[in-house]
Design a protein around this motif. Structure first.
Motif, PDB file in Angstrom:
ATOM      1  N   ILE A 293       0.865  -1.041   0.079  1.00  0.00           N
ATOM      2  CA  ILE A 293       0.147   0.063   0.083  1.00  0.00           C
ATOM      3  C   ILE A 293       0.812   1.119  -0.119  1.00  0.00           C
ATOM      4  O   ILE A 293       1.802   1.469   0.609  1.00  0.00           O
ATOM      5  CB  ILE A 293      -1.007  -0.266   1.291  1.00  0.00           C
ATOM      6  CG1 ILE A 293      -1.820  -1.264   1.333  1.00  0.00           C
ATOM      7  CG2 ILE A 293      -1.862   1.099   1.385  1.00  0.00           C
ATOM      8  CD1 ILE A 293      -2.734  -1.549   0.032  1.00  0.00           C
ATOM      9  N   PHE A 294       0.547   1.956  -1.033  1.00  0.00           N
ATOM     10  CA  PHE A 294       1.428   3.437  -1.170  1.00  0.00           C
ATOM     11  C   PHE A 294       0.885   4.573  -0.170  1.00  0.00           C
ATOM     12  O   PHE A 294      -0.354   4.673  -0.002  1.00  0.00           O
ATOM     13  CB  PHE A 294       1.331   3.863  -2.478  1.00  0.00           C
ATOM     14  CG  PHE A 294       1.808   5.309  -2.742  1.00  0.00           C
ATOM     15  CD1 PHE A 294       3.149   5.439  -2.990  1.00  0.00           C
ATOM     16  CD2 PHE A 294       1.202   6.462  -2.694  1.00  0.00           C
ATOM     17  CE1 PHE A 294       3.715   6.770  -2.990  1.00  0.00           C
ATOM     18  CE2 PHE A 294       1.509   7.754  -2.718  1.00  0.00           C
ATOM     19  CZ  PHE A 294       2.678   7.803  -3.170  1.00  0.00           C
ATOM     20  N   TYR A 295       1.755   5.328   0.756  1.00  0.00           N
ATOM     21  CA  TYR A 295       1.534   6.199   1.296  1.00  0.00           C
ATOM     22  C   TYR A 295       2.772   7.530   1.241  1.00  0.00           C
ATOM     23  O   TYR A 295       3.744   7.129   1.178  1.00  0.00           O
ATOM     24  CB  TYR A 295       1.407   5.988   2.841  1.00  0.00           C
ATOM     25  CG  TYR A 295       0.135   5.386   2.965  1.00  0.00           C
ATOM     26  CD1 TYR A 295      -1.047   6.073   3.368  1.00  0.00           C
ATOM     27  CD2 TYR A 295       0.098   4.000   3.259  1.00  0.00           C
ATOM     28  CE1 TYR A 295      -2.141   5.448   3.657  1.00  0.00           C
ATOM     29  CE2 TYR A 295      -1.118   3.471   3.573  1.00  0.00           C
ATOM     30  CZ  TYR A 295      -2.101   3.977   3.711  1.00  0.00           C
ATOM     31  OH  TYR A 295      -3.499   3.398   4.069  1.00  0.00           O
ATOM     32  N   ALA A 296       2.232   8.733   0.789  1.00  0.00           N
ATOM     33  CA  ALA A 296       3.194   9.582   0.494  1.00  0.00           C
ATOM     34  C   ALA A 296       3.765  10.387   1.887  1.00  0.00           C
ATOM     35  O   ALA A 296       2.842  10.375   2.946  1.00  0.00           O
ATOM     36  CB  ALA A 296       2.397  10.815  -0.270  1.00  0.00           C
ATOM     37  N   ILE A 297       5.057  10.613   1.762  1.00  0.00           N
ATOM     38  CA  ILE A 297       5.684  11.446   2.995  1.00  0.00           C
ATOM     39  C   ILE A 297       5.786  12.743   2.493  1.00  0.00           C
ATOM     40  O   ILE A 297       5.330  13.720   3.364  1.00  0.00           O
ATOM     41  CB  ILE A 297       6.999  10.770   3.368  1.00  0.00           C
ATOM     42  CG1 ILE A 297       6.973   9.173   3.819  1.00  0.00           C
ATOM     43  CG2 ILE A 297       7.879  11.590   4.215  1.00  0.00           C
ATOM     44  CD1 ILE A 297       8.183   8.768   3.782  1.00  0.00           C
ATOM     45  N   LYS A 298       6.137  13.233   1.396  1.00  0.00           N
ATOM     46  CA  LYS A 298       6.114  14.427   0.785  1.00  0.00           C
ATOM     47  C   LYS A 298       4.733  14.622  -0.051  1.00  0.00           C
ATOM     48  O   LYS A 298       4.033  13.777  -0.230  1.00  0.00           O
ATOM     49  CB  LYS A 298       7.337  14.676  -0.046  1.00  0.00           C
ATOM     50  CG  LYS A 298       8.613  14.409   0.720  1.00  0.00           C
ATOM     51  CD  LYS A 298       8.782  15.628   1.686  1.00  0.00           C
ATOM     52  CE  LYS A 298      10.306  15.791   2.103  1.00  0.00           C
ATOM     53  NZ  LYS A 298      10.445  16.846   2.827  1.00  0.00           N
TER      54      LYS A 298
END
Length: 263
Positions: A178-183
């Protein structure tokens, strides 16, 4: 509806096409999946599938549930967004033009009998068999060219050169998860800086520049899937405007439909 265009796909290239067509006076409906996977979300009408609506350079894409609703809201500043990945609504809408801008690098269901004019964008379509015309999408001398025979240049798997970088500017998933953005899109990043994570594994910036694109949070991706795009030119405004490539391809689609319509 007269001169109705059904556009399959709502990513950044498809959105550049839609924008040019609507500005030129054509009514457009965009068909998408229920979970679009474009990375240049700030210039993609398909973001409206998640948010309800999405504005790109003064034109709004608005999510609808039926073809009836789509026809009711369509005007010179609004594009209906309909979840219909198989383009089943075409039999009801009977459009004048169908444009396949899914950019799947192969034909995943568009046929030449869908409308009087059918246009394929990029590789995967053969003129006379699948579509009436193809638009070249490979950066270089022929970008945006209308092809009335044959097919577009096959996908090389190497992104176009921007600021001296090709594969380095594309961020890819290191594993399935599962993808999650930090920026966020528009952020300045340095090479080696944490940008996103896939099930806890950090994805680092491969070069320095501006984050021009990132996937929607919560999407399940496969290993190697494109999850982001860094622009080494570091112009933040580029994140929020249609690209030169999308404008060129949009011009090609407009030329192709006018040529075929008037022939």
């Amino acid at each position: 509806m007269k001169n109705l265009i059904v556009l399959r796909g709502g990513g950044d290239i498809a959105s550049g096409i839609a924008h040019r067509l609507v500005r030129s006076g054509f009514p457009v409906i965009i068909l998408e999946t229920d979970q679009p996977t474009m990375v240049r979300r700030t210039v993609s009408f398909a973001q409206g599938i998640y948010d309800g609506e999405m504005m790109v350079e003064g034109i709004t894409g608005k999510k609808v549930n039926t073809t009836k609703e789509a026809l009711q809201i369509m005007d010179k500043s609004t594009i209906p967004l309909l979840i219909d990945p198989k383009a089943e609504c075409i039999s009801d809408l009977r459009p004048t033009v169908v444009v396949d801008a899914i950019l799947a690098k192969k034909n995943i269901g568009t046929t030449i009998d869908m409308a009087p004019i059918v246009i394929g964008v990029g590789p995967g379509f053969y003129v006379g068999k699948d579509v009436h015309a193809v638009i070249e999408t490979k950066r270089g001398h022929d970008l945006g060219r209308v092809l009335l025979q044959g097919q577009a240049i096959a996908d090389t798997g190497i992104p176009g050169n921007i600021g001296g970088y090709t594969i380095e500017r594309v961020l890819r998933a290191p594993k399935k998860g599962i993808f999650y953005a930090i920026k966020k899109i528009g952020d300045q990043v340095q090479k080696g800086e944490a940008v996103a994570k896939i099930d806890g594994e950090i994805v680092y910036a491969s070069i320095s520049g501006v984050l021009r694109g990132l996937l929607q949070n919560g999407i399940l991706v496969s290993s190697g899937f494109k999850i982001g795009d860094i622009d080494p030119r570091a112009e933040v405004k580029h994140c929020y405007t249609i690209s030169d490539k999308a404008r060129s391809i949009g011009g090609g689609v407009l030329e192709a439909l006018l040529y075929l319509k008037n022939r």
